[in-house]
Scaffold this active site. Structure first.
Site, PDB file in Angstrom:
ATOM      1  N   LEU A 129       0.840  -0.885   0.265  1.00 58.48           N
ATOM      2  CA  LEU A 129      -0.313  -0.098  -0.296  1.00 58.48           C
ATOM      3  C   LEU A 129       1.263   1.119  -0.192  1.00 58.48           C
ATOM      4  O   LEU A 129       1.260   1.331   1.080  1.00 58.48           O
ATOM      5  CB  LEU A 129      -1.287   0.153   1.391  1.00 58.48           C
ATOM      6  CG  LEU A 129      -1.547  -0.832   1.428  1.00 58.48           C
ATOM      7  CD1 LEU A 129      -2.752  -0.932   2.967  1.00 58.48           C
ATOM      8  CD2 LEU A 129      -2.628  -0.937   0.358  1.00 58.48           C
ATOM      9  N   ASP A 130       0.759   1.919  -1.163  1.00 58.56           N
ATOM     10  CA  ASP A 130       1.912   3.682  -1.356  1.00 58.56           C
ATOM     11  C   ASP A 130       0.796   4.162  -0.768  1.00 58.56           C
ATOM     12  O   ASP A 130      -0.185   4.453  -0.802  1.00 58.56           O
ATOM     13  CB  ASP A 130       1.481   3.379  -2.224  1.00 58.56           C
ATOM     14  CG  ASP A 130       2.714   2.339  -3.342  1.00 58.56           C
ATOM     15  OD1 ASP A 130       3.496   1.316  -2.413  1.00 58.56           O
ATOM     16  OD2 ASP A 130       2.776   2.035  -4.433  1.00 58.56           O
ATOM     17  N   VAL A 131       1.113   5.121   0.856  1.00 52.39           N
ATOM     18  CA  VAL A 131       0.433   5.947   1.163  1.00 52.39           C
ATOM     19  C   VAL A 131       0.867   7.049   1.609  1.00 52.39           C
ATOM     20  O   VAL A 131       1.769   7.242   1.014  1.00 52.39           O
ATOM     21  CB  VAL A 131       0.244   5.048   2.714  1.00 52.39           C
ATOM     22  CG1 VAL A 131      -0.553   5.835   3.300  1.00 52.39           C
ATOM     23  CG2 VAL A 131      -0.352   4.315   2.484  1.00 52.39           C
ATOM     24  N   TYR A 142      -2.875   5.561  -3.188  1.00 49.81           N
ATOM     25  CA  TYR A 142      -2.686   6.041  -4.041  1.00 49.81           C
ATOM     26  C   TYR A 142      -1.634   5.015  -5.096  1.00 49.81           C
ATOM     27  O   TYR A 142      -1.049   4.264  -4.797  1.00 49.81           O
ATOM     28  CB  TYR A 142      -1.381   7.232  -4.123  1.00 49.81           C
ATOM     29  CG  TYR A 142      -2.118   7.789  -3.912  1.00 49.81           C
ATOM     30  CD1 TYR A 142      -1.861   9.453  -5.012  1.00 49.81           C
ATOM     31  CD2 TYR A 142      -2.698   9.053  -3.328  1.00 49.81           C
ATOM     32  CE1 TYR A 142      -2.605  10.789  -4.645  1.00 49.81           C
ATOM     33  CE2 TYR A 142      -3.137  10.338  -2.167  1.00 49.81           C
ATOM     34  CZ  TYR A 142      -2.984  10.833  -3.368  1.00 49.81           C
ATOM     35  OH  TYR A 142      -3.826  11.594  -2.985  1.00 49.81           O
ATOM     36  N   ASN A 172       3.621   1.539   2.544  1.00 47.28           N
ATOM     37  CA  ASN A 172       5.515   2.240   2.082  1.00 47.28           C
ATOM     38  C   ASN A 172       4.571   3.895   1.889  1.00 47.28           C
ATOM     39  O   ASN A 172       3.643   4.225   1.341  1.00 47.28           O
ATOM     40  CB  ASN A 172       5.182   2.191   0.327  1.00 47.28           C
ATOM     41  CG  ASN A 172       6.510   2.670  -0.469  1.00 47.28           C
ATOM     42  OD1 ASN A 172       7.144   3.129   0.263  1.00 47.28           O
ATOM     43  ND2 ASN A 172       6.538   2.647  -1.642  1.00 47.28           N
TER      44      ASN A 172
END
Length: 259
Positions: A129-131, A142, A172
């Site tokens: 999970l790109d946060v 995102y 992340n």
């Protein structure tokens, strides 16, 4: 005995190794195969490799490059980028990869987590999970290298991913990516509260002290870093590096099984 893991994170773009800052301005830093060979000699715990072009440009995973990397590696490998189907995941495992990192595809189709876990085992299914922080508080997931907001609450999705059979969560921080100014501990705290799954955090490591801060506070956790392990010194000369056995023991010395 369970212990923390220290994981170099390599970004692949146009077949080369790059590094970004806040998911932007990718800088070429070398050949990924050469980096893998060097990390072999340094007895790395695990290596994570992300193809940052695959999802954005709609590419299939680069099976040829994945196979070359797997053939050279003597450490556990996690690969992410462009995986949208069970068949793609199985093919990648067949090349010698131990873990598959899934992101954009499972945000659109969460049931893919279960489908892949049923085929290859939950322990091999990693959800990334790109946060990014929201303007008025909270966090949002995102995709597409931090360019597309999804409206998804990362903490709710962590809970859903665990129920669907994921084996590990990677958080992340886009805001901290490449800044080398330390991790977002508030983000890690909140994410850790949501799940009993193994968790790895990424984004912000500027020194071994930053890694030690995370391990001291969060105990059995994976700590990944990119810039820290490919740059050296204030001028960021490209130099593949990794903590020695003695340095790692110092980082881990307060952590005991069961903490």
């Amino acid at each position: 005995m369970l212990r923390p893991r220290i994981i170099p994170s390599l970004l692949i773009q146009d077949h080369g190794l790059v590094k970004t800052v806040n998911f932007k301005n990718a800088k070429y830093v070398g050949d990924p195969i050469n980096a893998v060979k060097i990390f072999n000699e340094k007895a790395v715990d695990e290596l994570a490799i992300f193809d940052i072009d695959a999802t954005v440009k709609g590419y299939e995973p680069n099976y040829s490059l994945i196979e070359r990397i797997a053939n050279q590696s003597r450490m556990p490998l996690c690969y992410g980028g462009g995986v949208k189907t069970v068949e793609q995941a199985q093919r990648i495992f067949g090349l010698g990869i131990e873990k598959i990192a899934l992101s954009s595809a499972v945000l659109h189709n969460p049931n893919l987590i279960t489908q892949i876990a049923d085929r290859v085992g939950a322990q091999s299914v990693i959800i990334v999970l790109d946060v990014k922080k929201k303007l008025f508080g909270g966090y949002e997931v995102y995709t597409h290298n931090g360019k597309k907001a999804t409206g998804i609450n990362p903490f709710k999705f962590i809970q859903e991913a665990q129920k669907l059979g994921a084996g590990e969560i990677v958080i992340n921080s886009i805001d901290q990516d490449g800044a080398m100014k330390g991790f977002d501990h508030a983000l890690i705290d909140k994410a850790r509260e949501q799940s009993s799954l193994p968790m790895t955090v990424l984004g912000g490591a500027g020194s071994l002290d930053d890694i030690k801060d995370v391990i001291d506070k969060h105990k059995i956790i994976g700590v990944a870093a990119g810039s820290l392990f490919v740059f050296k010194g204030v001028y960021k000369a490209v130099l593949i590096n990794y903590p020695s056995k003695e340095q790692k023991e110092n980082l881990f010395k307060k952590v005991k099984h069961g903490d």
